[in-house]
Design a protein around this motif. Structure first.
Motif, mmCIF file in Angstrom:
data_model
loop_
_atom_site.group_PDB
_atom_site.id
_atom_site.type_symbol
_atom_site.label_atom_id
_atom_site.label_comp_id
_atom_site.label_asym_id
_atom_site.label_seq_id
_atom_site.Cartn_x
_atom_site.Cartn_y
_atom_site.Cartn_z
ATOM 1 N N LEU A 31 1.032 -1.217 0.117
ATOM 2 C CA LEU A 31 0.207 -0.085 -0.093
ATOM 3 C C LEU A 31 1.048 1.245 -0.101
ATOM 4 O O LEU A 31 0.619 2.344 -0.706
ATOM 5 C CB LEU A 31 -1.092 0.095 1.185
ATOM 6 C CG LEU A 31 -1.912 -1.432 1.192
ATOM 7 C CD1 LEU A 31 -3.211 -0.792 2.445
ATOM 8 C CD2 LEU A 31 -2.651 -1.217 -0.169
ATOM 9 N N LEU A 49 -1.021 7.023 5.595
ATOM 10 C CA LEU A 49 -1.829 5.747 5.014
ATOM 11 C C LEU A 49 -1.294 4.747 6.044
ATOM 12 O O LEU A 49 -2.333 4.010 6.681
ATOM 13 C CB LEU A 49 -1.240 5.496 3.806
ATOM 14 C CG LEU A 49 -1.568 3.994 3.304
ATOM 15 C CD1 LEU A 49 -3.186 3.880 3.253
ATOM 16 C CD2 LEU A 49 -0.983 3.883 2.045
ATOM 17 N N SER A 50 -0.025 4.677 6.728
ATOM 18 C CA SER A 50 0.246 3.776 7.596
ATOM 19 C C SER A 50 -0.239 3.906 9.008
ATOM 20 O O SER A 50 -0.083 2.910 9.490
ATOM 21 C CB SER A 50 1.890 3.613 7.468
ATOM 22 O OG SER A 50 2.464 3.368 6.107
ATOM 23 N N GLY A 53 -4.990 4.052 8.826
ATOM 24 C CA GLY A 53 -5.426 2.772 8.538
ATOM 25 C C GLY A 53 -5.601 1.869 9.635
ATOM 26 O O GLY A 53 -6.563 1.674 10.494
ATOM 27 N N LEU A 105 -7.555 3.399 -0.069
ATOM 28 C CA LEU A 105 -6.222 2.763 0.355
ATOM 29 C C LEU A 105 -6.549 2.810 2.049
ATOM 30 O O LEU A 105 -6.288 1.957 2.732
ATOM 31 C CB LEU A 105 -4.915 3.618 -0.097
ATOM 32 C CG LEU A 105 -4.463 3.333 -1.372
ATOM 33 C CD1 LEU A 105 -3.126 3.663 -1.742
ATOM 34 C CD2 LEU A 105 -4.579 1.716 -1.985
ATOM 35 N N SER A 109 -6.788 -0.344 4.204
ATOM 36 C CA SER A 109 -6.060 -0.481 5.318
ATOM 37 C C SER A 109 -6.806 -0.786 6.703
ATOM 38 O O SER A 109 -6.533 -1.635 7.466
ATOM 39 C CB SER A 109 -5.117 0.620 5.265
ATOM 40 O OG SER A 109 -4.413 0.518 6.523
#
Length: 444
Positions: A31, A49-50, A53, A105, A109
């Motif tokens: 991702l 994003l990391s 999610g 995304l 996630s």
């Protein structure tokens, strides 16, 4: 000497885990990689994003611990695998249609993170019922060995596949691995007893009185089915918090929990920052990025295979103190990464040192956690553990991304490396965990 057999049903569980792990190995970092290469995300967006999610996933998973506790574990595991398959499969579909976006995304996630927490909670409880207490460390070491071997093999193959077939190839492979895992878990067979509800007063028996009951042949905090009356009925909010109550009431678990949250959070916070540094600032190819993390994972085979032997020889307390310290001292080395072969070797050396120690430490921790937790609290305790860890990863990753945006990736890596050096201070003092496991009983 041949490998110790843990039974046909464990072999199916292990095979299902292996399929899923190798799929995730192929999709390692997929991702963030898609965000960087296909959506041209900034360091802050990749870190978001990391972070977002898993944080959303932990929030969604919050009520799942009590829900998992009161259900047969195999159907829960199958459902969570199917949920992850469905979520991951939306990414290649959207990419093919030209409508893949950053928001999708984030949603995927979060869904995968929540399903993973519920799966692991059910899987830990199911494992405790599947193997004898004396075999728990052996079983956990096998899972750990499989995990690291999958990461050793998966990322280079995944990087090559991305180069040949496009950025979402490994996401599709990861999605299909969850589908195959669900099939493997369904094949385990056997009859699984429906869990019995145990009220909070019964759960409160864990502690000194529960320990004496266990020594006398009973199970701390458990009563026969039907013994729970109206006064013992759990309110949903209370049930959600029972896992944390159990962890925080146990001195050994409490110290290990706090330590593990910070170590995992700080190490994982470096992943998106390092991805930006390697892929964008230092112009590493995707296959080099994969190789930098894959080759050191062979050290995970070494650590996990040594776990049983090291605990037998030196005792669990020493493993927690010594190996728990050694896994934290290497992260600062990522600051030294440079372009070219020397930089690649630097990342590999740092990752190897971390992984050898983590792979020895983790199965010992997982076994200790199961030994210290009565059967009726396993799913809630494992959910609480995972939620706390995911929350720490989310917060520290978000902060790392903000710091990287403001000062650059190297500064963010340096701060994480310095902070993790203090985490051994949170490890339990000698004698707080006890080298002798508490007596426990698995369901028939």
């Amino acid at each position: 000497m041949g490998r110790k057999r843990l039974g046909r049903r464990f072999d199916w569980l292990w095979a299902a885990y292996a399929v899923s792990a190798y799929g995730s190995g192929l999709g390692f970092g997929a991702l963030p990689l898609i965000a960087v290469t296909a959506l041209h995300a900034s360091p802050g967006e990749v870190s978001a994003l990391s972070a977002t999610g898993p944080a959303m996933g932990a929030l969604i998973a919050l009520p799942l611990g009590p829900w998992v506790e009161l259900r047969r574990k195999r159907p829960v595991m199958i459902a969570m695998d199917l949920a992850r398959f469905a979520a991951m499969a939306t990414i290649p579909a959207a990419y093919a249609l030209g409508c893949l976006g950053f928001a999708q995304l984030l949603v995927v996630s979060a869904a995968v993170a929540a399903a993973k927490i519920a799966f692991n909670a059910a899987g830990g409880a199911f494992l405790k019922s599947l193997v004898r207490p004396a075999d728990l460390l052996t079983a956990n070491a096998r899972f750990e060995s499989t995990n690291w071997s999958s990461i050793a093999v998966g990322p280079p193959l995944g990087g090559a596949a991305i180069g040949l077939f496009g950025p979402v190839t490994t996401v599709l492979a990861d999605a299909l691995s969850y589908l195959l895992s669900a099939v493997g878990i369904a094949a385990i067979g056997g009859r699984e007893e429906a869990p019995q509800r145990v009220g909070r007063r019964a759960a409160g028996a864990v502690g000194a009185a529960g320990e004496r009951a266990a020594d006398a042949g009973g199970v701390a905090g458990e009563r026969p089915a039907g013994a729970v009356g109206a006064a013992d009925a759990e309110r949903p909010a209370d049930a959600v918090l029972d896992g944390w109550r159990h962890i925080l009431a146990d001195p050994g678990l409490r110290a290990l929990y706090l330590n593990n949250m910070l170590v995992s959070g700080l190490i994982m916070a470096t992943e998106p920052v390092l991805a930006v540094l390697l892929l964008r600032r230092l112009d590493f190819a995707p296959w080099q990025y994969g190789l930098a993390f894959a080759a050191p994972c062979l050290g995970g085979l070494v650590g996990s295979r040594l776990a049983q032997r090291v605990v037998t020889r030196y005792g669990r307390d020493r493993v927690f103190r010594t190996v728990g310290t050694l896994r934290a001292v290497w992260l600062i080395g990522l600051v030294l990464v440079r372009p070219g072969v020397v930089g690649l070797l630097t990342v590999m050396a740092v990752e190897l040192a971390i992984i050898v120690n983590m792979s020895l430490y983790t199965p010992v921790l997982a076994t200790y956690r199961l030994e210290r937790t009565p059967t009726h609290l396993v799913a809630r305790t494992l959910s609480a553990w995972s939620i706390g860890q995911q929350a720490a990863i989310a917060v520290l990753t978000a902060l790392g991304g903000l710091l990287a945006d403001a000062t650059g990736p190297r500064t963010a890596l340096a701060v994480a490396g310095v902070l993790v050096l203090a985490t051994p201070l949170l490890l339990p003092r000698p004698g707080r965990t006890g080298d002798r496991p508490e007596p426990s009983r698995s369901p028939a």
